[in-house]
Design an enzyme around this catalytic site. Structure first.
Site, PDB file in Angstrom:
ATOM      1  N   ASP A  49       1.664 -10.150   0.805  1.00 26.00           N
ATOM      2  CA  ASP A  49       1.396  -8.978  -0.144  1.00 26.00           C
ATOM      3  C   ASP A  49       2.063  -7.685   0.382  1.00 26.00           C
ATOM      4  OD1 ASP A  49      -0.034 -10.191  -1.921  1.00 26.00           O
ATOM      5  OD2 ASP A  49      -2.167  -9.143  -0.946  1.00 26.00           O
ATOM      6  N   LYS A  71       1.664  -6.261  -4.701  1.00 28.64           N
ATOM      7  CA  LYS A  71       1.528  -5.301  -5.752  1.00 28.64           C
ATOM      8  C   LYS A  71       1.166  -4.103  -5.429  1.00 28.64           C
ATOM      9  CE  LYS A  71      -0.648  -9.078  -8.538  1.00 28.64           C
ATOM     10  NZ  LYS A  71       0.299  -9.040  -9.812  1.00 28.64           N
ATOM     11  N   MET A 185      -9.757   0.785  -2.853  1.00 26.97           N
ATOM     12  CA  MET A 185      -8.700   1.188  -3.922  1.00 26.97           C
ATOM     13  C   MET A 185      -9.372   2.135  -5.167  1.00 26.97           C
ATOM     14  SD  MET A 185      -7.571  -2.685  -4.987  1.00 26.97           S
ATOM     15  CE  MET A 185      -9.060  -3.562  -4.863  1.00 26.97           C
TER      16      MET A 185
END
Length: 268
Positions: A49, A71, A185
């Site tokens: 990641d 991402k 997030m």
């Protein structure tokens, strides 16, 4: 030399064609589990990641293939189906595959989606849990997730969803529980989420904190309140990746920080 050779622990065999979903923890490589270190040292290919500390990748064997598939919000990123297909194809070639994910694969890491796709394709999968960023980051900042005299539960929530009428009602419901809420997030939609919490009954003076780049050398922490969390985040230019916590557990940091040792003091 295998760094795990002398620890007298038996580790599972990493067979050809297997895929291990490995949690890298909250950031600092020292917070990896021993099983994660074992997996990294055995893998033929590591799909990793974004945001991972590059020192983690040094634990790979010299000839391992390192494939970035991270991402990032607001940027062009690999599609999840393409990542799944790449994992499956690499495993079909007989490689031992590590899918390295920040935090824990099953805590807002899309690990369940990847596991399901891999199993449906007939691939053998092993799960290697990691320390969830929202819990480990808080702990190392001096904010316990649970305190017997403060809370009997804690809520982990992801803030990446669009805050429409339906999800706003869900946020209001979470606020009405009165339990601390740890947000992953959430920076992009912090204003909408905070407003929903206030509509749900949380007072403006409810303690809050933001931990940016938790457990890394770039870590920053701000203690504030629900009513001021958005303006304070803007004033100090806080941005993702960050953990946001709302609730009385934040007040514990002031009680602990005077004698709380800096675990990062010997970082090199």
């Amino acid at each position: 030399m295998d760094p795990l050779a002398d620890c007298a622990l038996a580790f599972p065999e990493f067979a050809s064609g297997e895929i291990w979903l490995v949690g890298a923890g909250p950031g600092d490589p020292r917070l990896l589990t021993l099983l994660a270190v074992h997996a990294l040292g055995q893998a033929d290919e590591i799909f990793y990641d974004a945001l991972l500390d590059t020192r983690v990748l040094r634990l790979a064997k010299p000839n391992a293939i390192l494939t970035p598939v991270g991402k990032r919000g607001g940027t062009v990123s690999p599609h999840q189906d393409d990542i799944n297909d790449a994992l499956i194809e690499s495993a079909r070639l007989g490689r031992r595959i590590v899918r390295l994910k920040g935090g824990d694969p099953f805590v807002f890491g899309r690990g369940a989606e990847e596991m399901r796709a891999l199993v449906q394709a007939g691939r053998s999968v092993r799960i290697v849990p990691g320390l969830p960023s929202g819990l480990a980051g808080l702990a190392l900042a001096g904010i316990p997730a649970t305190v017997r005299t403060i809370n009997h539960a804690v809520i982990l929530a992801t803030g990446h969803r669009v805050v429409d009428d339906e999800t706003a009602a869900e946020w209001e419901t979470l606020a009405r529980t009165g339990q601390p809420i740890i947000l992953f997030m959430a920076m992009a939609r912090l204003a909408e989420i905070a407003a929903a919490f206030q509509r749900g009954g949380l007072a403006d003076d409810t303690p809050a904190a933001i931990i940016e780049n938790a457990t890394t050398e770039r870590e920053r922490i701000i203690e504030t309140t629900l009513g001021a969390v958005v303006s304070d985040a803007a004033a100090h230019s806080f941005s993702a990746p960050a953990i946001v916590v709302i609730g009385k557990i934040v007040t514990m940091r002031q009680d602990l920080r005077g004698l709380l040792l800096s675990w990062q003091s010997s970082a090199g």
